[in-house]
Design an enzyme around this catalytic site. Structure first.
Site, PDB file in Angstrom:
ATOM      1  N   ASP A  25      33.751  15.203  13.707  1.00  0.00           N
ATOM      2  CA  ASP A  25      33.187  16.250  12.838  1.00  0.00           C
ATOM      3  C   ASP A  25      31.762  15.880  12.395  1.00  0.00           C
ATOM      4  OD1 ASP A  25      34.693  14.260  11.459  1.00  0.00           O
ATOM      5  OD2 ASP A  25      34.648  15.428   9.616  1.00  0.00           O
ATOM      6  N   ASP A  57      32.422  10.148   4.522  1.00  0.00           N
ATOM      7  CA  ASP A  57      33.542  10.951   4.013  1.00  0.00           C
ATOM      8  C   ASP A  57      33.862  10.679   2.535  1.00  0.00           C
ATOM      9  OD1 ASP A  57      34.072  12.369   6.304  1.00  0.00           O
ATOM     10  OD2 ASP A  57      35.665  11.065   6.998  1.00  0.00           O
TER      11      ASP A  57
HETATM   12 FE1  FEO Z   1      34.612  13.888   8.050  1.00  0.00          FE
HETATM   13 FE2  FEO Z   1      36.429  11.222   8.945  1.00  0.00          FE
HETATM   14  O1  FEO Z   1      35.370  12.678   9.233  1.00  0.00           O
END
Ligand code: FEO
Length: 399
Positions: free
Chosen positions: A85, A165
């Site tokens: 992501d 994150d």
């Molecule tokens: Fe937003 Fe662990 O990726």
């Protein structure tokens, strides 16, 4: 002229990420309010892009960069976290930008090589620094928060922490900063994010909080890879308290009843157990899996002192939706002190035995289990109430 704009977050740093209003499923986690893939442009002598975006969002990032500087002027890309992501867009971005260098932690080099073998990536050391000319980036590995490669970058001159994150949330908004959003929303979204993504790694969070405190680093801005950027440090300090509470596994006078039901019998049992808990002043979240999902269950589990699991027996097994949830919450390793199991059955009735074993495997003290043949009788309903009451008493004595 660029269509989409960058947002300035400090003197030389711009948010150049993407807003994903539509994502609702994030590898098993329900993202009912979408998310953002945050990336940041540091306009130092060596122009640096911190993190990328999910594949498919590269143009949005490049447009935002172009509102500040020609993307081809980017010198460095730093990947704080290799999960796709954030890294999925890097190959295309790198192809267009042609950066002098791409940096990641040692673990990041390994992970990025697996996903994108064609990408040349150099490792930076834990505690290492990268000169951007007039600015400096410092690196701090945050292994297993929540991947082996994860690291923080810190722009020393402007006291900006790029935390990947950590301290993020899955929340798509037009607002870019924490102080533009209601505090209750920030807490709610952070709770769900922590519960579903970070709970398993709570011991690492405790260590990291100590490591950051010992580092003496101070922050003016904390820029995670999802959700709003923290620029109100009073808010951030409050959020750190939540991280401390969650990672220390502190629980409240609260119970989660999670269940599914075929013909409402297990549901009736759940309601009686709920009533018994309420009689002891316990806050109850009663979660029927036909109107909620595993992410909501995990979120409510985060501060619960008891989990009471209910499922009818089907084909000599636990009802499948409950198997799914039990597997998920077991994996997250909540430290829930108490558990109990219940469910209705027609002839074989294995589900309660299996649920009890799962709860024991999760480390819960299993307080009791109740089976009901077809429809709960008045006697069974009374037993359910008494079970709820007993669990409530245990919670009150513990807290
Ligand atoms: Fe937003 Fe662990 O990726």
């Amino acid at each position: 002229m660029s269509n989409l704009n960058a947002i300035k977050i400090s003197d030389s740093v711009y948010w150049v990420g993407a807003i994903d209003w539509n994502i609702r499923y994030f590898h098993g986690y329900s993202t009912k309010k979408g998310t953002t893939y945050n990336a940041f442009l540091v306009m130092a002598d060596k122009i640096t892009l911190i993190d990328g975006v999910k594949k498919g969002f590269e143009d949005e990032l490049l447009e935002r960069v172009a509102s500040v500087v020609d993307p081809q002027k980017i010198d460095y890309i730093v990947s704080n976290h290799a999960e796709p992501d954030h890294s999925g867009g890097i190959p295309k971005i790198a192809e267009i930008v042609k950066p002098e260098k791409i940096f990641a932690s040692k673990g990041g080099v390994r992970a990025l090589a697996a996903y994108y073998p064609e990408l040349p990536v150099e490792a930076v050391a834990d505690g290492g620094e990268l000169s951007l000319g007039n600015k400096t980036l410092k690196f701090m590995e945050t292994k297993m928060l929540h991947w082996p490669d994860s690291m923080f970058s810190y722009l020393a001159e402007e006291e900006v922490l790029f935390s990947q994150d950590a301290f993020g949330m899955h929340l798509a908004t037009s607002e870019r900063f924490d102080d533009e959003l209601p505090w209750s929303l920030l807490v709610d979204m952070s709770t769900g994010y922590y519960a579903n993504i970070i709970t398993l790694y709570s011991p690492f969070v405790q260590n990291l909080l100590k490591k950051v405190a010992a580092s003496g680093l101070t922050f003016k801005v904390v820029a995670p890879d999802h959700g709003p950027v923290w620029r109100n440090m009073d808010n951030f300090a409050e959020m750190l308290k939540y991280y401390d509470k969650w990672s220390a596994r502190k629980t409240d006078k609260k119970a989660v009843i999670v269940y599914d039901s075929m013909w409402h019998s297990t549901e009736k049992m759940a309601r009686c157990i709920e009533d018994g808990l309420v009689s002891q002043g316990i806050k109850v979240k009663s979660l029927f899996l036909q109107s909620c999902d595993r992410s909501e269950v995990a979120t409510e589990m985060l501060d619960a002192s008891a989990v009471i699991a209910g499922a009818p027996t089907i084909n000599n097994e636990i009802f499948p939706s409950m198997s799914d949830v039990m597997c998920y919450i077991k994996g997250l390793k909540f430290k829930t002190p108490f558990g109990a199991a219940f469910g209705s059955y027609g002839w074989s009735g294995e589900s309660v035995k299996y649920l009890s074993q799962m709860l024991a495997d999760m480390g819960c003290e299993v307080i009791g289990s109740i089976k009901s043949l077809y429809v709960p009788s008045e006697e069974v309903k009374k037993q359910c109430f008494e079970l709820g009451k007993e669990i409530g008493e245990k919670i009150n004595n513990k807290n």
